[in-house]
Design a protein around this motif. Structure first.
Motif, PDB file in Angstrom:
ATOM      1  N   TYR A 162      21.632  36.182  15.452  1.00  0.00           N
ATOM      2  CA  TYR A 162      20.636  35.139  15.712  1.00  0.00           C
ATOM      3  C   TYR A 162      21.054  33.761  15.195  1.00  0.00           C
ATOM      4  O   TYR A 162      20.224  32.840  15.121  1.00  0.00           O
ATOM      5  CB  TYR A 162      19.288  35.520  15.079  1.00  0.00           C
ATOM      6  N   VAL A 164      13.290  33.519  12.092  1.00  0.00           N
ATOM      7  CA  VAL A 164      13.515  33.948  13.487  1.00  0.00           C
ATOM      8  C   VAL A 164      13.151  35.420  13.657  1.00  0.00           C
ATOM      9  O   VAL A 164      12.583  35.819  14.660  1.00  0.00           O
ATOM     10  CB  VAL A 164      14.992  33.708  13.895  1.00  0.00           C
ATOM     11  N   HIS A 165      13.468  36.236  12.660  1.00  0.00           N
ATOM     12  CA  HIS A 165      13.394  37.696  12.754  1.00  0.00           C
ATOM     13  C   HIS A 165      12.032  38.209  12.260  1.00  0.00           C
ATOM     14  O   HIS A 165      11.581  37.842  11.161  1.00  0.00           O
ATOM     15  CB  HIS A 165      14.540  38.263  11.906  1.00  0.00           C
ATOM     16  N   SER A 166      11.397  39.067  13.058  1.00  0.00           N
ATOM     17  CA  SER A 166      10.057  39.564  12.716  1.00  0.00           C
ATOM     18  C   SER A 166      10.010  40.308  11.377  1.00  0.00           C
ATOM     19  O   SER A 166       9.016  40.212  10.652  1.00  0.00           O
ATOM     20  CB  SER A 166       9.544  40.502  13.818  1.00  0.00           C
ATOM     21  N   ALA A 195       9.804  33.772  14.871  1.00  0.00           N
ATOM     22  CA  ALA A 195       9.478  35.199  14.696  1.00  0.00           C
ATOM     23  C   ALA A 195       8.122  35.572  15.299  1.00  0.00           C
ATOM     24  O   ALA A 195       7.098  34.974  14.977  1.00  0.00           O
ATOM     25  CB  ALA A 195       9.499  35.565  13.222  1.00  0.00           C
ATOM     26  N   GLY A 196       8.136  36.601  16.141  1.00  0.00           N
ATOM     27  CA  GLY A 196       6.941  36.914  16.918  1.00  0.00           C
ATOM     28  C   GLY A 196       6.057  38.012  16.343  1.00  0.00           C
ATOM     29  O   GLY A 196       5.054  38.364  16.983  1.00  0.00           O
ATOM     30  N   PHE A 222       5.362  32.090  19.543  1.00  0.00           N
ATOM     31  CA  PHE A 222       4.731  33.125  20.392  1.00  0.00           C
ATOM     32  C   PHE A 222       4.479  34.333  19.507  1.00  0.00           C
ATOM     33  O   PHE A 222       5.065  34.446  18.419  1.00  0.00           O
ATOM     34  CB  PHE A 222       5.703  33.529  21.526  1.00  0.00           C
ATOM     35  N   TYR A 281      13.373  47.508  16.129  1.00  0.00           N
ATOM     36  CA  TYR A 281      12.654  46.899  14.994  1.00  0.00           C
ATOM     37  C   TYR A 281      11.404  46.244  15.556  1.00  0.00           C
ATOM     38  O   TYR A 281      11.184  46.255  16.772  1.00  0.00           O
ATOM     39  CB  TYR A 281      13.553  45.951  14.208  1.00  0.00           C
ATOM     40  N   ALA A 322      10.151  43.385  16.502  1.00  0.00           N
ATOM     41  CA  ALA A 322      10.098  42.519  17.684  1.00  0.00           C
ATOM     42  C   ALA A 322      10.373  43.309  18.956  1.00  0.00           C
ATOM     43  O   ALA A 322       9.694  43.126  19.974  1.00  0.00           O
ATOM     44  CB  ALA A 322      11.091  41.372  17.548  1.00  0.00           C
ATOM     45  N   ALA A 357      18.157  39.338  22.320  1.00  0.00           N
ATOM     46  CA  ALA A 357      18.233  37.879  22.183  1.00  0.00           C
ATOM     47  C   ALA A 357      19.522  37.520  21.447  1.00  0.00           C
ATOM     48  O   ALA A 357      20.170  38.385  20.852  1.00  0.00           O
ATOM     49  CB  ALA A 357      17.019  37.365  21.412  1.00  0.00           C
ATOM     50  N   PHE A 367      13.978  35.572  26.483  1.00  0.00           N
ATOM     51  CA  PHE A 367      15.004  35.366  25.449  1.00  0.00           C
ATOM     52  C   PHE A 367      16.367  35.882  25.908  1.00  0.00           C
ATOM     53  O   PHE A 367      17.404  35.411  25.448  1.00  0.00           O
ATOM     54  CB  PHE A 367      14.596  36.063  24.150  1.00  0.00           C
TER      55      PHE A 367
HETATM   56  C1  PHB Z   1      11.782  38.346  16.393  1.00  0.00           C
HETATM   57  O1  PHB Z   1      12.425  39.061  15.606  1.00  0.00           O
HETATM   58  O2  PHB Z   1      10.569  38.162  16.246  1.00  0.00           O
HETATM   59  C2  PHB Z   1      12.462  37.673  17.527  1.00  0.00           C
HETATM   60  C3  PHB Z   1      13.821  37.368  17.457  1.00  0.00           C
HETATM   61  C4  PHB Z   1      14.445  36.720  18.509  1.00  0.00           C
HETATM   62  C5  PHB Z   1      13.717  36.380  19.639  1.00  0.00           C
HETATM   63  C6  PHB Z   1      12.364  36.692  19.733  1.00  0.00           C
HETATM   64  C7  PHB Z   1      11.733  37.352  18.666  1.00  0.00           C
HETATM   65  O3  PHB Z   1      14.325  35.743  20.657  1.00  0.00           O
END
Ligand code: PHB
Length: 400
Positions: free
Chosen positions: A52, A113-115, A137-138, A156, A184, A186, A238, A265
């Motif tokens: 990422y 970035v990472h959930s 991070a979603g 989002f 994981y 996400a 992604a 993504f």
């Molecule tokens: C996430 O880990 O939430 C995540 C990571 C990359 C993305 C979307 C969500 O493109």
């Protein structure tokens, strides 16, 4: 440190700066000059290494770009950015978040970035009452059971971009679908959103395949998909993993037999590297480089010229994070101690984004349009709006 003490500290730092500033500018004091002496500390926890890495780099560059374009200050005060590499590794998230909150005493926290990193970070941010803006991070929980007055998300929820794809795939005539994602939060939540939309429409998920994060050895799973012969495949990948997946899917011969769908993504910031392998892929997302609105027309060339980076959804989320910080800090004229007023300003913000104008839901997640896109000649071309003004489900959110 207790909540009250931390806010007091911020106000003290602001006032100390103000007094020092007033002394320096004794003959012509202005709010700007006064507030300008003490720096606002913005802690950033994003990935700058691993799969990422480019997401973190784009978010950071675009947030700084938004602030630089507005004069380089927040509410009249200079800024100190304190940046940490999250490595997209949840086991390191608690220590890194504590470094920024307790060690650096940041005024704002931006990331991640990472959930999985987000789950750890949000728990501490809630406890310590630091205003936190999540630029990617979603994790559904952040605007669900873990929602809090001091946590905002400019991107989002994982459910959001995938849910509209369900109806798209069904309407394209597909009835039996295999889903696949990194194993994981996400990945699982993205597949959950898609499955809900697809099953609501009448479709059937033949099999859900989960692969270890951040690994990119997909061959065995692609062989399994070939044997299952579904009508279509829906995935969540992604960053670097998305590049590898799309190339492997084409190289395995599946591309011409079984159409590939995803939340957008999969084809963001990756199209150059994916080349012909990405052509024809349909996705749903809250942005496309081809959106024809004034903010996007201005943003893309300006960002690319200033940073040398191509603009994509991650850059847009970073840019909007910068716009949000600017609006909120201008509303309180730089007083980071005025936490209640900052939160109110954020809740009422209207972000004139390259994705289209958006506002926050009661759970602090964007209410936004999701576009149906298809890769044509190396671009995510907009085919239409897959879901207008979609709000997150916000299940279990009780603002304290
Ligand atoms: C996430 O880990 O939430 C995540 C990571 C990359 C993305 C979307 C969500 O493109």
């Amino acid at each position: 440190m207790s909540k009250i003490k931390r806010t007091d500290h911020r106000r003290r730092r602001f006032i100390q700066g103000a007094v020092a500033g007033a002394a320096i500018t004794a003959f012509a004091p202005s709010r700007f000059a006064i507030g300008g002496t003490a720096k606002v500390k913005v802690g950033i926890l994003l990935p700058y290494s691993g799969t990422y890495a480019f997401l973190g780099e784009k978010i950071t560059a675009a947030m700084k770009f938004a602030i630089a374009q507005a004069g380089g200050k927040l509410g009249g005060r200079d800024i100190e950015f304190v940046q940490l590499d999250s490595e997209a590794k949840p086991p390191k998230a608690t220590e890194n978040t504590n470094k920024l909150i307790t060690g650096e005493n940041v005024d704002f926290l931006v990331g991640p970035v990472h959930s999985g990193v987000a789950m750890a970070m949000a728990k501490i941010a809630r406890e310590e009452n630091v205003i936190t803006i999540v630029p990617n991070a979603g994790a559904n929980q952040l605007t669900g059971p873990l929602c809090a007055p001091n946590i905002f998300r400019t991107s989002f929820s994982n459910w959001q971009p995938s849910f509209p794809s369900g109806k798209v795939v069904y309407d394209d005539g597909h009835r039996n679908v295999v889903t696949m994602a990194w194993n994981y939060g996400a990945g699982k939540q993205a597949l959950g959103g898609f499955s809900q939309g697809f099953e609501d429409a009448g479709g059937k998920i033949v099999k859900q395949i989960l692969t270890p994060f951040p690994k990119v050895e997909f061959q065995a799973y692609l062989t399994e998909i070939a044997a299952l012969k579904p009508d279509a495949v829906f995935v969540f990948y992604a960053g670097g993993g998305a590049i590898k997946f799309v190339k492997d899917y084409a190289a395995s011969g599946l591309k011409d037999k079984i159409p590939l769908y995803s939340s957008g993504f999969l084809t963001e910031g990756t199209l150059k590297a994916q080349g012909a392998a990405a052509e024809g892929i349909k996705t749903t997302l809250h942005y496309s480089e081809t959106l024809d609105n004034p903010a996007n027309r201005i943003f893309r060339p300006a960002f690319e010229k200033a940073t040398g980076k191509s603009a994509d959804v991650f850059a847009v989320q970073g840019y909007d994070t910068g716009l949000l910080l600017l609006q909120a800090m201008n509303a309180v004229k730089g007083d980071t101690g005025a936490q209640k007023e900052i939160i109110t300003a954020m809740e009422n913000a209207v972000i004139d984004s390259p994705r289209g104008k958006w506002t926050f839901s009661a759970a602090h997640n964007p209410i936004q349009d999701f576009y149906l896109r298809q890769v044509v000649d190396g671009q995510n071309k907009v085919l239409g709006i897959a879901h207008k003004a979609l709000s997150d489900l916000a299940k279990g959110c009780r603002m304290g």
